[in-house]
Design an enzyme around this catalytic site. Structure first.
Site, PDB file in Angstrom:
ATOM      1  N   HIS A   1       4.261   1.012  -7.475  1.00  0.00           N
ATOM      2  CA  HIS A   1       3.044   0.203  -7.602  1.00  0.00           C
ATOM      3  C   HIS A   1       2.692  -0.038  -9.066  1.00  0.00           C
ATOM      4  O   HIS A   1       1.530  -0.297  -9.392  1.00  0.00           O
ATOM      5  CB  HIS A   1       1.856   0.883  -6.909  1.00  0.00           C
TER       6      HIS A   1
ATOM      7  N   GLU B   1       6.239 -10.081   3.016  1.00  0.00           N
ATOM      8  CA  GLU B   1       6.252 -10.773   1.721  1.00  0.00           C
ATOM      9  C   GLU B   1       7.279 -11.902   1.646  1.00  0.00           C
ATOM     10  O   GLU B   1       6.997 -12.976   1.105  1.00  0.00           O
ATOM     11  CB  GLU B   1       6.494  -9.778   0.570  1.00  0.00           C
TER      12      GLU B   1
END
Lengths: 327, 312
Positions: free
Chosen positions: A129, A60
């Site tokens: 999440h 990322e």
């Protein structure tokens, strides 16, 4: 007007901008053949090829950094961070690079980068999440932060974000991807930095964004049946914050409840509340209140997650408590 | 070539004398803040830039003055930036660690260790997509080789066969920490095998060795064969930063490296007389003095721009 899912509106915005401008391209994990974790980019690789809809390794920080490097060299990348939680892994390139290059290098080259990322709970995905981390981002000068609640806004705001010469973090809502909304025809944009009154009322202002705008509208329905007409202001852009639209509403109603899905302490609600108090103190008939997530990680258990997150009923309760204490 | 080498030697001396001057200016408090001096590593920056095309790009590090000057950046502008003046490339907002000059392909020095590797990779992706034929050099120190971005960026560039040269300047100490305290392998270049790319170790005090390695890497990059990892063995003559007294290394070790000085080596190779050398040195010193005067006389940045310059 035609209707589109929120997710399809986002896809349509990207496709239209990619057709219009060859510099626009997508970078992210599993965005090409697989179509992204939430299928938002489905079909784009077929139309634009895998050079412009580019699958990346799971890296990322470097995905964002590659976006920054390409952006200062004249491209207009759209980076997909699969869950907003993973933005934690990319914070260095976002905070120390994307947000600062234009300013700290003396305004030589803009950084026209968009980072799309889905946030929020409600799907029992558990603590890593489900978060809403927008408050981290608005604290960084140089980043713009957008968080739409409706399909039409998602499309128009994303097109503006792609055309903007600054880094924009575009926060999407996982739970809203499957919600349909009317979409204006043709090429339209919605300017960044403008909030919108999405329901008019005279008794209280509910200030929200993304999915909490939808919950606030539900709460307003319930309140209406009990004789309280709530005005709902959808912030749409979190940075820069359109305090004028918020203040105009609060000055009219004299009462403000800030509704945010992120956790309470140091959250978006803290900033909005501060600004409301600074701008509207003389008009307030009651203390400003906040309805936000509890200061805990978001648990997986449905029972626990619901208890931790704000919703329409909690908003109604906060409004009623305000009227009870300050009639 | 002899004329070219004279220019190379002049560039090396310019970097050396610029840094020595800076050491004075920082130590005496004329310039505030901190700096990380490049003296000792000049053969790397000048060797890399001798091979690069003018439109090729580079990302730099916290120790970036030498990269900037070798790429063709103006000493006066750099001095002004260090001085926090409006005439610096970053208008005084960046200072020593945050200087860029996009007009010469210098994409910025960087205060975040190994922060430039993803940026260089992105610039190389843009070059590939636009088919410009440019290559990008990503400088970093051996300390930076232990950051996650080292792995992420090299892997991504390797997978996409991007035209990047990952140039590690191994100056033996990450701040105060010796190489063997933080690496389990004798070289960093050996890691190249893990990414399926070319890697080599180079004597970074030798201008010609640097040139040859960069030539090989740039050729691979321009031929679409992807990135290279090139480890330059060097030594910084000053401490990590302004306040560092180098108590973690010995004077003997410093003397050993000084004996291999890149400028002395090139001077010997060229067979330059002391008089010729002095002529170049005087010329360089005049340029450094002019840079100091330019910076001293330059205006302070406008406070009015403090907030308005934030967004494009």
């Amino acid at each position: 007007m035609p209707e589109l899912y929120y997710s399809h509106a986002i896809r349509e915005a990207m496709a239209e901008e990619m057709r219009r401008d060859p510099r626009v391209f997508l970078l992210g994990e599993d965005i090409a053949g697989y179509g992204g974790a939430f299928k938002v980019t489905q079909g784009l690789a077929e139309e634009f090829g895998t050079e412009r809809v580019r699958n990346t390794p799971i890296s990322e920080n470097t995905i964002v950094g590659v976006g920054v490097g390409a952006a200062v060299c004249g491209m207009r990348p759209i980076v997909d961070i699969m869950f907003q939680d993973f933005i934690a892994l990319a914070m260095d390139q976002l905070v120390n690079h994307a947000a600062k290059f234009y300013y700290m290098y003396g305004n030589q080259a803009p950084v026209p980068l968009v980072v799309r990322t889905p946030a929020g709970g409600g799907r029992n995905y558990g603590p890593t999440h489900s978060q809403s981390l927008e408050a981290w981002l608005i604290h960084v000068p140089g980043l713009k932060v957008v968080a739409p609640a409706f399909a039409a806004d998602a499309k128009g705001l994303l097109k503006s974000a792609i055309r903007d010469d600054n880094p924009v973090v575009f926060v999407e809502s996982k739970l809203l991807y499957g919600v349909r909304g009317e979409i204006p025809e043709g090429d339209y944009t919605i300017p960044l930095g403008e909030a919108k009154v999405v329901r008019e009322g005279d008794a209280v202002t509910l200030i929200a964004y993304s999915r909490m705008t939808i919950e606030s509208l539900k709460a307003a329905q319930i309140l209406s049946s009990r004789g309280i007409e709530a005005e709902v202001v959808d912030l749409r852009t979190l940075s820069p914050l359109d305090i004028d639209t918020v203040a105009a509403s609060v000055e009219k109603t004299g009462r403000a409840i800030v509704v945010c899905e992120d956790c309470l302490t140091g959250g978006i609600s803290a900033e909005v509340m501060s600004r409301v108090v600074e701008e509207c103190f003389d008009f307030l008939q009651a203390p400003v209140k906040r309805v936000a997530a509890l200061d805990t990680p978001l648990p997986c258990s449905d029972v626990l997650e619901r208890a931790a997150l704000p919703d329409a009923n909690k908003i109604v309760a906060a409004v009623e408590a305000s009227f009870a204490a300050y009639p | 070539m002899s004329q070219d080498l004279r220019a190379v030697l002049r560039d090396m001396l310019l970097i050396r004398r610029f840094e020595e001057k800076l050491d004075d200016l920082f130590s005496s408090g004329v310039i505030k803040g901190t700096s990380h001096l490049y003296a000792g590593q000049e053969a790397v920056a000048t060797g890399v830039c001798a091979i690069l095309r003018p439109d090729d790009m580079m990302t730099s590090t916290h120790r970036g003055h030498g990269h900037f000057l070798a790429k063709g950046g103006s000493p006066s502008a750099l001095m002004a930036e260090l001085w926090g003046k409006a005439t610096g490339p970053s208008k005084g907002r960046g200072g020593s660690q945050h200087v860029a000059d996009y007009s010469i392909g210098f994409l910025g020095s960087n205060g975040i260790t190994a922060g430039g590797l993803p940026i260089a990779t992105g610039a190389a992706l843009a070059a590939k997509m636009k088919q410009t034929g440019q290559v990008v050099v990503a400088f970093f120190g051996e300390g930076g080789a232990n950051q996650g971005t080292f792995h992420e960026a090299i892997n991504m560039a390797a997978v996409w066969k991007l035209p990047v040269l990952f140039v590690c300047e191994n100056n033996q100490y990450a701040m105060s920490t010796r190489y063997d305290e933080i690496f389990a392998t004798p070289t960093i270049a050996a890691r190249a095998a893990g990414y399926g790319i070319a890697g080599e170790v180079v004597d970074g005090t030798d201008f010609f060795s640097v040139c040859e390695a960069i030539e090989r890497g740039a050729t691979r990059a321009r031929n679409g064969e992807g990135p290279s990892l090139i480890e330059m063995l060097v030594y910084r003559y000053y401490g990590h930063s302004k306040s560092d007294k180098c108590e973690y290394r010995t004077r003997e070790e410093e003397a050993e490296w000084r004996a291999k000085d890149c400028i002395g080596k090139l001077q010997t190779h060229m067979g330059l007389s002391n008089e010729e050398y002095r002529t170049i040195l005087e010329d360089v010193d005049a340029e450094v003095e002019a840079a100091v005067e330019f910076a001293r006389e330059s205006s302070e940045p406008e406070i009015e721009d403090l907030e308005s310059a934030l967004y494009a």
